[in-house]
Design an enzyme around this catalytic site. Sequence first.
Site: not given
Ligand code: NDP
Length: 485
Positions: A154, A179, A232, A251, A253, A285, A459
């Site tokens: 995002n 991502s 997750p 950080e 959801g 988020c 952060e």
């Molecule tokens: P994901 O959890 O699907 O992915 C986050 C990152 O982790 C991606 O780069 C992903 O790679 C990577 N990843 C996935 N599986 C693994 C693993 N087993 N080991 C290491 N890295 C892994 O999140 P989204 O990209 O879909 O983002 C949305 C989510 O992020 C929402 O739940 C939102 O709330 C949260 N978020 C939280 C924020 C905060 O500061 N608290 C700010 C912004 C978003 P890839 O996707 O390339 O597979």
Amino acid sequence: MTHPAQPKASHFINGEYVEDTSGTQIPVIYAATGEQIATVHAATPAIVEQALASAKAAQKEWAKMTGTERGRILRRAADIMRARNHELSVLETYDTGKPLQETLVADATSGADALEYFGGLAGSLTGEHIPMGEDWVYTMREALGLCVGIGAWNYPTQIACWKGAPALACGNSMVFKPSETTPLCALKVAEILHEAGAPAGIYNVIQGMGEVGGALVTDPRVDKVSLTGSVPTGKKVYAAAATGMKHVTMELGGKSPLIIFDDADVENAVGGAINGNFYSSGQVCSNGTRVFVQKGIKEKFLARLAERTGNAVIGDPMDEATSFGPMVTESQMNIVLGYIEKGKAEGARVVCGGARADMPGYYIQPTVFADVTDDMTIAREEIFGPVMSVLDFDTEEEVILRANDTEFGLSAGVFTNDFSRAHRVIGQLEAGSCFINSYNDAPVEAPFGGVKASGVGRENSKEAIKHFSQVKSVYVRMGDVEAAF
Ligand code: NDP
């Protein structure tokens, strides 16, 4: 002809762009049209190795520089980012689909703020002197070493900087994996840092899906992992980091409450609810997606909310008049549409929106549900789209209990003109980043992060320094050593 968004190569390692076309192709799709605008390749094991080895090799010398010297480089990078804000904002819009109206003020600018802020702090990272009679203890604040940053889709520029700036200020190096959905912007951050004088290897960017992230997290050379992502994924990454006893920042959801009392200023409360649900098409988020409205103000609030939501300008994100863009991907759009259908099926009332927008690209209308109850799926699960749930409440005690009845704890907001109530309520809400008569402000000076399942660590602000450094304590004896024998 090559699209202007196409990067020179997929990865940025050891001060230069690097390509390895044997890695899986990752298409970059522009969310406003569905067209493919660029291609990158996932990192192969050889690329992962290059990135980790060069970051490991560069870190010790970087940590030996004075904080002022490191900070100067970060501040120079901030200046370059600001000077190129327009170009970087256009790229952010291509990467995410977010409207230029937003990206011009919220992405490269926020990244530059982080570089400037942590650049300014870098020279002041010191330990303390603890007198012990004629002996003393002194402490040193040391870098952790090699840090891994993993980003969500995002805020690709902002996340790359929010993690990179404090890491580098403290004398660490970083390998950052964006991502797979938004691979473009972090490459620019790496390019700019090196243009500003960061030594080769200090900030590397490699592409890939979860498995590349997994390879980074489990590598024994890595000392810390900072993830922005879903709960997750956070649980998996946290567990993997724990096997190597690595430091983490998570950080994750949320499903945050925004509480509006009868005495609130209606216009401001509606503005807060809009900012907390529809900015970046709801893909934030910390959004306040459970809007608890006290019964006395409910109808007035809903009427103004519907009226003002009707003023959203949905359309071409590159047109600066557009205030509401598409979802980041087709699959995210379908997930959100699925939640909207669930909301209808479970009996919530659609006040506005409630469907895909009639245009190409992955647009969903800004959607408000009223008469939502605590047990409905749309009130319990993170949707990560433009779907606001409005719930009614009677009393302060009741709303605090209901607001806290969630596994998440990222943010919370209160709108009221009774300031003792505002502080009393905020004090009882289980959330890390809170707002009074406002919503979703995230200046670099303020700590940002969640409690409960929403994460660990913070952060931004001086708090982030604690999570990218460690303390060594040294006991100094001036006299003789006494021993039993
Ligand atoms: P994901 O959890 O699907 O992915 C986050 C990152 O982790 C991606 O780069 C992903 O790679 C990577 N990843 C996935 N599986 C693994 C693993 N087993 N080991 C290491 N890295 C892994 O999140 P989204 O990209 O879909 O983002 C949305 C989510 O992020 C929402 O739940 C939102 O709330 C949260 N978020 C939280 C924020 C905060 O500061 N608290 C700010 C912004 C978003 P890839 O996707 O390339 O597979």
